[in-house]
Design a protein around this motif. Sequence first.
Motif, mmCIF file in Angstrom:
data_model
loop_
_atom_site.group_PDB
_atom_site.id
_atom_site.type_symbol
_atom_site.label_atom_id
_atom_site.label_comp_id
_atom_site.label_asym_id
_atom_site.label_seq_id
_atom_site.Cartn_x
_atom_site.Cartn_y
_atom_site.Cartn_z
ATOM 1 N N GLY A 178 -10.828 5.989 -6.192
ATOM 2 C CA GLY A 178 -10.106 6.788 -7.176
ATOM 3 C C GLY A 178 -10.788 6.803 -8.530
ATOM 4 N N LEU B 288 -5.413 5.226 -8.757
ATOM 5 C CA LEU B 288 -4.750 6.497 -8.999
ATOM 6 C C LEU B 288 -3.240 6.382 -8.952
ATOM 7 C CD1 LEU B 288 -6.906 8.936 -6.791
ATOM 8 C CD2 LEU B 288 -7.016 8.636 -9.269
ATOM 9 N N LEU C 247 -8.823 5.043 -2.072
ATOM 10 C CA LEU C 247 -8.680 6.169 -2.989
ATOM 11 C C LEU C 247 -7.517 5.978 -3.951
ATOM 12 C CD1 LEU C 247 -9.691 9.003 -3.800
ATOM 13 C CD2 LEU C 247 -8.050 9.945 -2.155
ATOM 14 N N PHE C 248 -6.377 5.558 -3.463
ATOM 15 C CA PHE C 248 -5.195 5.513 -4.320
ATOM 16 C C PHE C 248 -4.992 4.181 -5.017
ATOM 17 C CE2 PHE C 248 -4.214 9.646 -3.024
ATOM 18 C CZ PHE C 248 -3.133 10.112 -3.763
#
Length: 415
Positions: free
Chosen positions: A394, A332, A388-389
């Motif tokens: 992500g 992300l 997630l990032f």
Amino acid sequence: MSERAFENNMMDFVEGEDGGGGVGVTTRKSGFTEPRSLLAAALSLKDEVVISTWSRRGVRVHDPTLYTGALGTAFLCFRCFEAMGSVKDLSLCLEITDSCAASAAHLKQYFSFICGQAGIYSLGAAAAKLSGDEQRLIFYLGFFSQIANTADLAVGPEEGGFGLPYELLYGRVGLLWASLFVNKYVGEETIPWSTTGPITDAILAAGRAAASHHGSCPLMYQWHGTRYWGAAHGLAGIMHVLMHFPLSKADAEDVKGTLLYMIRHRFLTGNYPSSEGNAKDRLVQWCHGAAGIGLTMCKAAEVFPMVAEFKDAAVDAGDVVWRRGLLRKAGLCHGVSGNAYLFLALHRLTGDRRHLHRAKAFSNFMYEHGLNLISTGQMHGGDHPFSLFEGSAGIACLWLDILRPEYARFPGYEL
């Protein structure tokens, strides 16, 4: 192919045609992966993330942040609950968040949603509210209120842009964004304007103080001595959050003027510098460049609908990302998955199907090629490959959001 991005040979949207074709796009009836296959892939990837970051590691959390740590896994479970309604996912989100809260002592100097304590307490409060757990809700709101009312957050303009940071990842606007998240899921004014207003005023005052020594931009900020422009550490992220709050006429004019300054000083390519005075037109991603700044311009187009330049700039940023944003990274923050969210925001803003087509094309590229490119070393899966990032959490969020584009929001940035 460049060092940073793959050449985008995918077919762009053509009015009146139903599908895609081209590299990275399947030739099924819709032109893209069937929804049930994409959903199965998203849920399978979510299970892999949970196993790799939680089940195998036990309840002791070493990194409790949303960005690279266990809270990102909790957020993915939260997003799965929103998409599928599975109580199991919501319970797992709370279980992981509880462990993050128990391991958050070393984050005391950070107040933000993405890299600080506020992310833990705000996600915990939201999940507790949705699960009907009043005891947990009181627990998390209590801790959130403690950090939100820290006196240093409302320090005045004498800092001139230094001291406690103002940017999104670690600074004051990261706390403001977390307040917005709480208010969205728990209830309006749960975190009241009496708390967020003085912080907003301090951010604006410091931006004016720093800008007074700089030039024609109404607001300016520094992070580690650099005047960044992007979503993660700079002007775009700060302006994005400020636009969610009630602003006086003078405050609104300064926010608007700062964004117009950025538009008028962007590169001829339509991309944006990573920082003030940086002449290198290199980065096209959420944290720096057109992808993240484009999301901010989408918000500006909603807040200031009479200023046509914002909508035009948002669309221009989408064109830049389509041409140059098929990155050799997956996540992300600085990868293909994050870049796809600009197209989803543009589709909501304009209703133009071209943007949804582009979002699906980037998502489909990751579905068809991403994991293989990562395994062969042609694409970087992130230093924290399940996060997630940076990693696969992500990607799973993107696949879930592609299936519900009207609800799609960039994690930790859009509401």
